[in-house]
Design a protein around this motif. Structure first.
Motif, PDB file in Angstrom:
ATOM      1  N   UNK A   1      16.474  12.952  31.253  1.00 35.39           N
ATOM      2  CA  UNK A   1      15.966  12.759  32.604  1.00 35.39           C
ATOM      3  C   UNK A   1      16.988  12.240  33.487  1.00 35.39           C
ATOM      4  N   UNK A   2      17.874  11.360  33.113  1.00 36.38           N
ATOM      5  CA  UNK A   2      18.672  10.874  34.153  1.00 36.38           C
ATOM      6  C   UNK A   2      20.086  11.730  34.143  1.00 36.38           C
ATOM      7  N   UNK A   3      20.071  12.651  33.519  1.00 33.32           N
ATOM      8  CA  UNK A   3      21.381  13.303  33.484  1.00 33.32           C
ATOM      9  C   UNK A   3      21.508  14.165  34.798  1.00 33.32           C
ATOM     10  N   UNK A   4      22.778  14.193  35.476  1.00 32.84           N
ATOM     11  CA  UNK A   4      22.750  14.812  36.842  1.00 32.84           C
ATOM     12  C   UNK A   4      22.557  16.476  36.769  1.00 32.84           C
ATOM     13  N   UNK A   5      22.613  16.626  37.934  1.00 31.16           N
ATOM     14  CA  UNK A   5      22.511  18.226  37.908  1.00 31.16           C
ATOM     15  C   UNK A   5      23.573  19.105  37.459  1.00 31.16           C
TER      16      UNK A   5
ATOM     17  N   UNK B   1      22.903   8.803  20.121  1.00 31.71           N
ATOM     18  CA  UNK B   1      21.318   8.832  20.434  1.00 31.71           C
ATOM     19  C   UNK B   1      21.279   9.317  21.994  1.00 31.71           C
ATOM     20  N   UNK B   2      20.556  10.572  22.413  1.00 33.60           N
ATOM     21  CA  UNK B   2      20.139  10.736  23.666  1.00 33.60           C
ATOM     22  C   UNK B   2      18.767  10.949  23.609  1.00 33.60           C
ATOM     23  N   UNK B   3      17.891  10.087  24.237  1.00 30.74           N
ATOM     24  CA  UNK B   3      16.506  10.197  24.177  1.00 30.74           C
ATOM     25  C   UNK B   3      16.189  10.864  25.607  1.00 30.74           C
ATOM     26  N   UNK B   4      14.872  11.241  25.629  1.00 27.19           N
ATOM     27  CA  UNK B   4      14.397  11.854  26.940  1.00 27.19           C
ATOM     28  C   UNK B   4      14.577  11.203  28.177  1.00 27.19           C
ATOM     29  N   UNK B   5      14.639   9.746  28.143  1.00 31.88           N
ATOM     30  CA  UNK B   5      14.870   8.942  28.980  1.00 31.88           C
ATOM     31  C   UNK B   5      16.435   9.097  29.503  1.00 31.88           C
ATOM     32  N   UNK B   6      17.302   9.351  28.626  1.00 30.58           N
ATOM     33  CA  UNK B   6      18.665   9.695  28.976  1.00 30.58           C
ATOM     34  C   UNK B   6      18.619  11.032  29.485  1.00 30.58           C
TER      35      UNK B   6
ATOM     36  N   UNK C   1      24.958  19.716  28.736  1.00 33.74           N
ATOM     37  CA  UNK C   1      23.552  19.281  29.166  1.00 33.74           C
ATOM     38  C   UNK C   1      23.606  19.124  30.808  1.00 33.74           C
ATOM     39  N   UNK C   2      22.365  19.607  31.134  1.00 31.73           N
ATOM     40  CA  UNK C   2      21.953  19.828  32.703  1.00 31.73           C
ATOM     41  C   UNK C   2      20.759  19.619  32.902  1.00 31.73           C
ATOM     42  N   UNK C   3      20.366  19.266  34.169  1.00 28.91           N
ATOM     43  CA  UNK C   3      18.913  18.991  34.674  1.00 28.91           C
ATOM     44  C   UNK C   3      18.922  20.101  35.741  1.00 28.91           C
ATOM     45  N   UNK C   4      17.973  21.078  35.476  1.00 26.70           N
ATOM     46  CA  UNK C   4      17.540  21.997  36.752  1.00 26.70           C
ATOM     47  C   UNK C   4      16.828  21.405  37.805  1.00 26.70           C
ATOM     48  N   UNK C   5      16.645  22.278  38.973  1.00 27.65           N
ATOM     49  CA  UNK C   5      15.997  21.829  40.142  1.00 27.65           C
ATOM     50  C   UNK C   5      14.585  21.734  39.812  1.00 27.65           C
ATOM     51  N   UNK C   6      14.038  22.391  38.969  1.00 28.90           N
ATOM     52  CA  UNK C   6      12.605  22.268  38.492  1.00 28.90           C
ATOM     53  C   UNK C   6      12.327  21.096  37.765  1.00 28.90           C
ATOM     54  N   UNK C   7      13.477  20.404  37.158  1.00 29.77           N
ATOM     55  CA  UNK C   7      13.213  19.173  36.286  1.00 29.77           C
ATOM     56  C   UNK C   7      13.443  19.606  34.670  1.00 29.77           C
ATOM     57  N   UNK C   8      13.576  20.806  34.385  1.00 36.23           N
ATOM     58  CA  UNK C   8      13.844  21.307  33.210  1.00 36.23           C
ATOM     59  C   UNK C   8      15.173  20.675  32.637  1.00 36.23           C
ATOM     60  N   UNK C   9      15.231  20.374  31.557  1.00 37.38           N
ATOM     61  CA  UNK C   9      16.486  19.824  30.811  1.00 37.38           C
ATOM     62  C   UNK C   9      16.772  21.039  30.066  1.00 37.38           C
ATOM     63  N   UNK C  10      18.364  21.588  30.159  1.00 40.60           N
ATOM     64  CA  UNK C  10      18.919  22.617  29.681  1.00 40.60           C
ATOM     65  C   UNK C  10      20.188  22.221  28.613  1.00 40.60           C
ATOM     66  N   UNK C  11      20.134  22.652  27.441  1.00 40.92           N
ATOM     67  CA  UNK C  11      21.173  22.597  26.598  1.00 40.92           C
ATOM     68  C   UNK C  11      22.223  23.765  26.431  1.00 40.92           C
ATOM     69  N   UNK C  12      23.013  23.972  26.854  1.00 40.68           N
ATOM     70  CA  UNK C  12      23.828  25.280  26.901  1.00 40.68           C
ATOM     71  C   UNK C  12      22.838  26.247  27.772  1.00 40.68           C
TER      72      UNK C  12
END
Length: 466
Positions: free
Chosen positions: A136-140, A129-134, A155-166
């Motif tokens: 948002x805490x993912x590193x860059x 289980x990976x929720x939005x809270x997890x 899984x990555x978090x962009x500088x704009x705050x968007x979460x990207x899967x592949x």
């Protein structure tokens, strides 16, 4: 005083006896806990109506839910949900309807590519289980997560705050939240590398152009070789010699001058491809009789696998079970009859429903070579489809493109085809006409004149008197 002293040991003995009389596992709080765990384990084999899998099938991600049903993954996903929480990345419907390549979608929905479709869907599911809270805490830096298809997504978090899967951006985080999992909406479909490589390999071998059958090169009948040496051809090209010389028995089998990839000697793995298309016939349904003839009654499956391994391509016109049931005992009892029937349904070309229909639309009537030499297969357009054969012994294209992998094409038809009988003109034997000599009709005066000339021996000079 003495009574109090003696009463204390008696009280201690009573307390010790009472405590020893209790059972060793007499713990009241532990029993309900054990019972609750066993009841939860017994209920784990059933899917709750509040499950994330039920929510996915009833959600607005209708395209993904339809692919899950077509991939026959319901039992696999039920087992995954029963064992652990899951995280599902669901692409939006527009990504599967309009943004997806139509040729790639057609590849996924073909009956022979069920394994690729299953890997594609399982690539969107993570067994934890990976929720939005997890998220948002993912590193860059991207983190790799293992999916149900034993592949990994990043899984990555962009500088704009968007979460990207592949390569897909999460557009609807925590869209569906259930006790056993969560669904995140993403903007595009995730394609694993194995599925993409399989699609590229199939697409490079596929040709759907409408072409007329080409003539065979000239072969020396004494040496069974080309009269002129063939120019070098690139790897993967069809063999130079026609397929009929590869069918000839003995050591004069024509080798493939342009072997394809795979196999110990660089040839195609024809036997596995033939096995794959026979299994596809069995799973497709309605073609069990033909599969039984290829495997059990004859050795044609082995022969076809050898031809494909040498670089040849085949198109199989497969009669369905209803058509095969109409065959009589006399048609099958003769030695070699099943082989001759199947040979007439094998075309040594790679044709699809689209290529054959384009050919008959453009050229009218098309005659395809068959492996039953020297008979040819006549094809023409009829009622918006392709009709094979002539008059009563004709059959229509019934189930198009049952199996197409670039080397073997299987087209379902609704009848068993037989070559036209070689009709020889009947020669009537007429009895020899008797020579009837009729004397010309002569008058009285001419008859008297002939008698007078006969008296003088001059009647032979006149044809009328003879």
């Amino acid at each position: 005083m003495d009574s109090q002293i003696y009463g204390l040991p008696i009280l201690l003995l009573l307390l010790v006896g009472t405590s020893s009389s209790l059972p060793p596992n007499h713990h009241h709080p532990s029993k309900p806990t054990h019972h609750s765990s066993s009841s939860s384990a017994s209920n784990s084999g059933q899917i709750n109506s509040n499950s994330v899998l039920v929510a996915l099938l009833d959600s607005h991600y209708t395209e993904l839910a339809e692919l899950v049903e077509k991939a026959l993954l319901l039992q696999t996903l039920e087992a995954a949900v029963n064992h652990h929480n899951v995280t599902i990345f669901a692409p939006r419907n527009e990504a599967l309807e309009r943004d997806l390549d139509p040729e790639f979608k057609r590849f996924l929905l073909e009956p022979g590519n069920v394994r690729s479709l299953q890997n594609l869907i399982l690539f969107h599911i993570i067994p934890n289980r990976i929720g939005f809270h997890d998220l948002s805490k993912s590193p860059a830096e991207s983190t790799r997560q293992k999916t149900l298809c034993n592949d990994h997504v990043s899984l990555a978090r962009k500088g704009s705050g968007d979460i990207v899967v592949d390569l897909a951006r999460v557009i609807r985080p925590d869209d569906v939240v259930r006790p056993d999992g969560v669904i995140h909406g993403i903007e595009r479909l995730l394609v694993p590398r194995s599925v993409q490589e399989d699609f590229n390999r199939r697409r490079s071998l596929r040709s759907i152009s409408a072409v007329l059958p080409e003539a065979a090169p000239e072969v020396d009948p004494r040496t069974n070789r080309l009269k002129k040496p063939a120019p070098p051809v690139p790897a993967g090209s069809p063999p130079v010699l026609p397929v009929y010389y590869a069918l000839a028995p003995g050591p004069s089998l024509a080798p493939a001058p342009a072997p394809g990839p795979g196999g110990p000697h660089g040839h195609f793995d024809g036997h596995s491809q033939v096995k794959d298309f026979i299994q596809t016939l069995l799973h497709y349904g309605g073609y069990n009789e033909l599969a039984d003839i290829l495997v059990n009654l004859t050795s044609l499956a082995t022969e076809m696998g050898r031809l494909v391994s040498e670089g040849y391509v085949l198109t199989v016109l497969a009669p369905n079970d209803e058509a095969m049931a109409k065959l009589t005992t006399d048609q099958l009892s003769e030695p070699g009859a099943p082989e001759q029937i199947v040979y007439y349904h094998l075309i040594p070309e790679y044709q699809t429903e689209e290529s054959m229909y384009n050919a008959v639309r453009r050229f009218g009537k098309v005659r395809y070579d068959t492996l039953r030499v020297p008979h040819k297969m006549l094809a023409e357009e009829a009622d918006g489809s392709v009709k094979f054969g002539q008059e009563d012994g004709s059959a229509y294209l019934f189930d198009p493109d049952i199996y197409t992998d670039g080397r073997i094409s299987v087209q379902g038809i609704d009848g068993v085809l037989f070559p036209a009988e070689e009709t020889k003109p009947a020669t009537k034997v007429t009895p020899a006409a008797k020579a009837v000599t009729t004397s010309p009709h002569r008058g009285k005066l001419l008859e008297v004149a002939c008698r007078m000339l006969g008296a003088f021996g001059q009647d032979s000079h006149f044809t009328t008197c003879q």
